[in-house]
Design a protein around this motif. Structure first.
Motif, PDB file in Angstrom:
ATOM      1  N   GLY A 180       0.848  -1.253   0.022  1.00 40.78           N
ATOM      2  CA  GLY A 180      -0.204  -0.157  -0.034  1.00 40.78           C
ATOM      3  C   GLY A 180       0.825   1.323  -0.202  1.00 40.78           C
ATOM      4  N   ARG A 181       0.306   2.498   0.311  1.00 47.65           N
ATOM      5  CA  ARG A 181       0.965   3.670   0.407  1.00 47.65           C
ATOM      6  C   ARG A 181       1.395   4.344   1.731  1.00 47.65           C
ATOM      7  N   VAL A 182       2.319   5.011   1.893  1.00 46.95           N
ATOM      8  CA  VAL A 182       2.372   6.129   2.827  1.00 46.95           C
ATOM      9  C   VAL A 182       2.493   7.316   2.659  1.00 46.95           C
ATOM     10  N   GLU A 183       2.276   8.268   3.291  1.00 45.40           N
ATOM     11  CA  GLU A 183       2.392   9.764   2.976  1.00 45.40           C
ATOM     12  C   GLU A 183       3.450  10.395   3.753  1.00 45.40           C
ATOM     13  N   VAL A 184       4.138  11.378   3.260  1.00 42.29           N
ATOM     14  CA  VAL A 184       5.096  11.924   3.846  1.00 42.29           C
ATOM     15  C   VAL A 184       5.114  13.533   3.612  1.00 42.29           C
ATOM     16  N   GLY A 185       5.264  14.386   4.365  1.00 41.85           N
ATOM     17  CA  GLY A 185       5.001  15.672   4.108  1.00 41.85           C
ATOM     18  C   GLY A 185       5.595  16.697   5.155  1.00 41.85           C
ATOM     19  N   GLY A 186       6.122  17.900   4.924  1.00 39.03           N
ATOM     20  CA  GLY A 186       6.724  18.871   5.764  1.00 39.03           C
ATOM     21  C   GLY A 186       5.933  19.060   7.259  1.00 39.03           C
ATOM     22  N   PRO A 187       6.720  19.783   8.016  1.00 44.20           N
ATOM     23  CA  PRO A 187       6.105  20.128   9.410  1.00 44.20           C
ATOM     24  C   PRO A 187       4.939  21.077   9.506  1.00 44.20           C
ATOM     25  N   ASP A 188       4.815  22.065   8.255  1.00 48.52           N
ATOM     26  CA  ASP A 188       3.905  23.065   8.247  1.00 48.52           C
ATOM     27  C   ASP A 188       3.025  22.963   7.130  1.00 48.52           C
ATOM     28  N   GLN A 189       1.601  22.865   7.384  1.00 51.47           N
ATOM     29  CA  GLN A 189       0.923  23.181   6.248  1.00 51.47           C
ATOM     30  C   GLN A 189       0.479  24.600   6.116  1.00 51.47           C
ATOM     31  N   VAL A 190       0.644  25.108   4.826  1.00 49.13           N
ATOM     32  CA  VAL A 190       0.360  26.940   4.965  1.00 49.13           C
ATOM     33  C   VAL A 190      -0.286  26.894   3.809  1.00 49.13           C
ATOM     34  N   TRP A 191      -0.804  28.319   3.095  1.00 48.20           N
ATOM     35  CA  TRP A 191      -1.093  28.765   2.037  1.00 48.20           C
ATOM     36  C   TRP A 191      -0.250  29.015   0.955  1.00 48.20           C
ATOM     37  N   MET A 192      -0.152  28.381  -0.043  1.00 45.94           N
ATOM     38  CA  MET A 192       0.867  28.419  -0.892  1.00 45.94           C
ATOM     39  C   MET A 192       1.346  29.744  -1.439  1.00 45.94           C
ATOM     40  N   ASP A 193       0.264  30.423  -1.651  1.00 44.55           N
ATOM     41  CA  ASP A 193       0.699  31.932  -2.182  1.00 44.55           C
ATOM     42  C   ASP A 193       1.308  32.747  -1.013  1.00 44.55           C
ATOM     43  N   GLU A 194       1.028  32.508   0.070  1.00 42.71           N
ATOM     44  CA  GLU A 194       1.709  33.040   1.278  1.00 42.71           C
ATOM     45  C   GLU A 194       3.135  32.650   1.547  1.00 42.71           C
ATOM     46  N   PHE A 195       3.335  31.169   1.468  1.00 43.56           N
ATOM     47  CA  PHE A 195       4.413  30.668   1.289  1.00 43.56           C
ATOM     48  C   PHE A 195       5.746  31.280   0.457  1.00 43.56           C
ATOM     49  N   LEU A 227      -2.515  19.183  -2.980  1.00 39.88           N
ATOM     50  CA  LEU A 227      -1.298  18.898  -2.931  1.00 39.88           C
ATOM     51  C   LEU A 227      -0.568  18.835  -1.394  1.00 39.88           C
ATOM     52  N   VAL A 228      -1.473  18.512  -0.509  1.00 39.99           N
ATOM     53  CA  VAL A 228      -1.144  18.007   1.067  1.00 39.99           C
ATOM     54  C   VAL A 228      -1.407  16.792   1.322  1.00 39.99           C
ATOM     55  N   PRO A 229      -0.851  15.986   2.332  1.00 37.88           N
ATOM     56  CA  PRO A 229      -1.316  14.583   2.686  1.00 37.88           C
ATOM     57  C   PRO A 229      -2.550  14.812   3.591  1.00 37.88           C
ATOM     58  N   GLY A 230      -2.858  13.640   3.560  1.00 34.28           N
ATOM     59  CA  GLY A 230      -3.936  13.531   4.512  1.00 34.28           C
ATOM     60  C   GLY A 230      -3.697  13.123   5.960  1.00 34.28           C
ATOM     61  N   PRO A 231      -4.578  12.551   6.814  1.00 38.58           N
ATOM     62  CA  PRO A 231      -4.482  12.347   8.288  1.00 38.58           C
ATOM     63  C   PRO A 231      -3.557  11.156   8.347  1.00 38.58           C
ATOM     64  N   GLY A 232      -2.755  11.107   9.200  1.00 37.49           N
ATOM     65  CA  GLY A 232      -1.716   9.954   9.256  1.00 37.49           C
ATOM     66  C   GLY A 232      -0.355   9.962   8.657  1.00 37.49           C
ATOM     67  N   ALA A 233      -0.224  11.159   8.129  1.00 35.53           N
ATOM     68  CA  ALA A 233       0.997  11.036   7.079  1.00 35.53           C
ATOM     69  C   ALA A 233       2.367  11.210   8.145  1.00 35.53           C
ATOM     70  N   ILE A 234       3.460  10.837   7.530  1.00 39.40           N
ATOM     71  CA  ILE A 234       4.565  11.171   8.444  1.00 39.40           C
ATOM     72  C   ILE A 234       5.167  12.489   8.414  1.00 39.40           C
ATOM     73  N   LEU A 235       5.304  13.186   9.372  1.00 42.23           N
ATOM     74  CA  LEU A 235       5.606  14.684   9.022  1.00 42.23           C
ATOM     75  C   LEU A 235       7.445  14.910   9.312  1.00 42.23           C
ATOM     76  N   GLY A 236       7.952  15.278   8.550  1.00 40.66           N
ATOM     77  CA  GLY A 236       9.136  15.889   8.736  1.00 40.66           C
ATOM     78  C   GLY A 236       9.160  17.057   9.901  1.00 40.66           C
TER      79      GLY A 236
END
Length: 250
Positions: A180-195, A227-236
């Motif tokens: 199956g799959r596992v998701e990985v994302g950064g520590p912060d979820q932000v608005w893309m334009d603001e980032f 472009l963002v992972p769902g619940p349960g993702a591994i976060l950096g």
């Protein structure tokens, strides 16, 4: 354990090979530059002999829709066939968060095709879906530039350091197949334009970031959560503002 890393001399592959070697594994960097070509099949049988796990972090040389589709389908078929012959126990592939949510994006469509081939193969597998790498942030800004302005959609964004992607892929490779799959994302979820507004300011880049709901992300308009992972993702843990001073060339 012998682990063959396809794309092992690239951004993620190079980091992964070093990490695995430091842990005492026989990590093989396989790429055209080392005589292994998954598209032509050159060197595959020799590289995979005695391997327990194969990790595919390779990338297409062209993002043109037909070319990228041909690359991933051909390379993946050749890899899976060679793995079945060699008795490989675990195939790990690095893919992208949101592939299934942007069917009109040529690159994402090619990754979906790749994943379907992996799922149908008899080789046990794991698929790691990662968000965008910090190393690609400037390239994203450049691709979004129109007449000197950076057009970015107001959607959620959660980029991650390449180092932490390599770490996550390595952990999966050393574990049992997920099938199956596992998701990985950064520590912060932000608005893309603001980032990007903050990122360009940090770079000292004079371009204006324009919030544009119709702005395209490499050919298609993303939804708010594409472009963002769902619940349960591994976060950096590494934040972009902390990563940037150590990677000025990026």
């Amino acid at each position: 354990m012998k682990i063959v890393v396809i794309g092992g001399t690239g951004l993620i592959g190079g980091k992964l090979v070093s990490m695995l070697a430091e842990q005492g594994h026989d990590a093989v960097a396989a790429s055209p530059g080392t005589g292994v070509n998954a598209v032509t099949g050159e060197g595959l049988a020799e590289a995979l002999a005695g391997a327990s796990t194969v990790v595919d972090v390779s990338n297409a040389p062209s993002y043109e829709p037909q070319a990228v589709m041909e690359f991933f389908q051909t390379a993946t078929r050749n890899l899976l066939d060679a793995e079945a012959t060699a008795g490989v126990h675990h195939h790990v592939a690095l893919s992208v968060v949101g592939t299934e949510r942007m069917p009109d994006n040529g690159y994402f469509a090619a990754k979906v095709a790749q994943e379907r081939l992996i799922e149908k193969s008899p080789v046990p597998y794991s698929i790691v879906h990662a968000t965008q790498f910090y190393e690609f942030v400037r390239g994203i800004a450049d691709a979004a530039t129109v007449d000197g302005e950076v057009h970015i959609a107001p959607v959620r964004f959660q980029p991650i350091a390449g180092e932490e992607v390599a770490q996550a892929v390595g952990r999966v490779a050393l574990g049992p197949p997920l099938r199956g799959r596992v998701e990985v994302g950064g520590p912060d979820q932000v608005w893309m334009d603001e980032f990007f507004r903050e990122a360009l300011a940090a770079w000292g880049d004079p371009r204006e970031v324009v919030t544009d709901r119709q702005a395209r992300y490499f050919g298609s308009v993303p939804g708010e959560l594409t472009l963002v992972p769902g619940p349960g993702a591994i976060l950096g843990k590494i934040r972009y503002r902390d990563w940037l001073p150590h990677n000025p060339a990026r």
